[in-house]
Design an enzyme around this catalytic site. Structure first.
Site, mmCIF file in Angstrom:
data_model
loop_
_atom_site.group_PDB
_atom_site.id
_atom_site.type_symbol
_atom_site.label_atom_id
_atom_site.label_comp_id
_atom_site.label_asym_id
_atom_site.label_seq_id
_atom_site.Cartn_x
_atom_site.Cartn_y
_atom_site.Cartn_z
ATOM 1 N N LEU A 8 0.827 -1.207 0.000
ATOM 2 C CA LEU A 8 0.000 0.000 0.000
ATOM 3 C C LEU A 8 0.862 1.257 0.000
ATOM 4 O O LEU A 8 0.584 2.226 0.702
ATOM 5 C CB LEU A 8 -0.935 -0.012 1.217
ATOM 6 C CG LEU A 8 -1.867 -1.226 1.312
ATOM 7 C CD1 LEU A 8 -2.590 -1.237 2.660
ATOM 8 C CD2 LEU A 8 -2.862 -1.246 0.154
ATOM 9 N N MET A 11 1.803 3.950 -4.976
ATOM 10 C CA MET A 11 0.938 3.449 -6.041
ATOM 11 C C MET A 11 -0.132 2.524 -5.486
ATOM 12 O O MET A 11 -1.330 2.701 -5.739
ATOM 13 C CB MET A 11 1.781 2.713 -7.089
ATOM 14 C CG MET A 11 2.659 3.602 -7.927
ATOM 15 S SD MET A 11 1.764 4.497 -9.212
ATOM 16 C CE MET A 11 1.534 3.198 -10.425
ATOM 17 N N SER A 123 0.742 2.571 -15.281
ATOM 18 C CA SER A 123 1.315 3.901 -15.438
ATOM 19 C C SER A 123 0.304 4.928 -14.940
ATOM 20 O O SER A 123 -0.901 4.727 -15.048
ATOM 21 C CB SER A 123 1.663 4.170 -16.901
ATOM 22 O OG SER A 123 2.261 5.440 -17.048
ATOM 23 N N LYS A 175 4.960 -2.539 -20.645
ATOM 24 C CA LYS A 175 5.292 -1.477 -19.681
ATOM 25 C C LYS A 175 6.787 -1.171 -19.686
ATOM 26 O O LYS A 175 7.196 -0.009 -19.516
ATOM 27 C CB LYS A 175 4.848 -1.910 -18.273
ATOM 28 C CG LYS A 175 5.161 -0.892 -17.158
ATOM 29 C CD LYS A 175 4.553 0.468 -17.443
ATOM 30 C CE LYS A 175 4.440 1.343 -16.197
ATOM 31 N NZ LYS A 175 5.687 1.523 -15.471
#
Length: 303
Positions: A8, A11, A123, A175
């Site tokens: 947590l 992001m 992203s 990614k």
């Protein structure tokens, strides 16, 4: 809709918030009790757990577990633990910036246990909670169908900003190259603005130029928006160190270009510029000075 979010941080925390606000029941764990408990107080659809086994035991089946952890040893340890806690039919989504070959390996290992796997490139950075995330995820059709409703909540809206890229590994591969492109774009902006700043005879207002470029220019972008916003507060950057880390994807992109035989000089140069920012070219620069002195008698600057 039930989902576990393990990790947590900047992001993972905001992704848990967006999922909870989008109607999902989020079961969360983080090594920081303060972080997980704070989130539980903040979000009605979020439940915090003091341990991963406790979380997994409470999560309704078939379980969906999103790992939002740093790639490498921490993620590997989490995968090892998940293998002992999950059951056939459960799904792991790995949102780390992992090497795609590791994701292919994880998919194969989990398939032997009949546990589904999705590798998700994410992203959006710290703005994802507000604006939504861009998501590229790999995995077989069944795994992707289970993951898709959660992707739709995390994305800017249900119809855009997410794509199932293909088999396991393809999400992190996509990614990786997204970040390689990002390296090149950042380097180009950095060099361009440095040249604007260096042209003293014109006394250019680089903050005003950045703001002007944001409107209808070919180089307008979210990256430029962020530059212009930052310049509105501080254009001299005097308090910043000229040290730029790299998180791995740029290196992997350059290595992949070599393996494929596909030229990627912009990505490679932008990666090397980050290495140089850490003083890793100091000895080479000293060697250049030494050689100029040796063959041409040019002066050397000494401490």
């Amino acid at each position: 809709m039930n989902i576990a979010m393990i990790g947590l941080g900047k992001m993972g925390g905001n992704m848990a918030r967006r999922l909870a606000r989008g109607g999902a029941n989020v079961f969360g764990f983080d090594v920081s009790a303060e972080t997980r408990e704070g989130l539980a107080k903040e979000e009605a659809n979020f439940r915090a757990f003091a341990s991963v086994p406790e979380l997994i035991a409470a999560l309704p089946t078939p379980r969906v577990v999103w790992l939002m952890l740093p790639s490498g040893d921490i993620s590997e340890a989490a995968f090892a633990e998940m293998k002992t806690l999950l059951a056939p039919g459960d799904l792991i989504i790995d949102g780390a910036n992992a090497m795609y070959k590791d994701s292919q390996r994880h998919a194969a290992e989990l398939a032997e246990l009949n546990i589904k796997f999705v590798d998700a490139g994410v992203s959006g950075g710290v703005w994802g909670l507000q604006n939504g995330y861009c998501l590229m995820f790999g995995g077989d059709k069944d795994a992707a169908e289970i993951a898709t409703p959660f992707m739709k909540i995390l994305a800017p809206d249900a119809s855009r900003g997410w794509t199932h890229t293909g088999p396991a590994g393809s999400g992190h591969y996509t990614k990786m190259l997204h970040n390689g492109i990002e390296y090149g774009m950042m380097q180009a902006f950095a060099e361009g603005f440095a040249m604007l700043k260096a042209k003293k005879e014109f006394d250019l207002d680089v903050a005003e130029i950045a703001e002007t470029w944001r409107h209808s220019s070919v180089v307008r972008s979210w990256l430029l928006d962020l530059v212009a916003e930052s310049f509105s507060h501080d254009v001299e950057l005097a308090d910043l160190n000229a040290y730029v880390p790299d998180s791995g994807e740029g290196r992997w992109s350059v290595l992949e270009s070599v393996e494929l035989g596909v030229p990627a000089p912009v990505m490679a140069t932008s990666l090397y510029a980050r290495f140089a920012s850490r003083g890793n070219d100091d000895y080479a620069m000293k060697m250049l000075s030494l050689m100029r002195n040796a063959f041409g008698g040019h002066a050397m600057s000494k401490k």
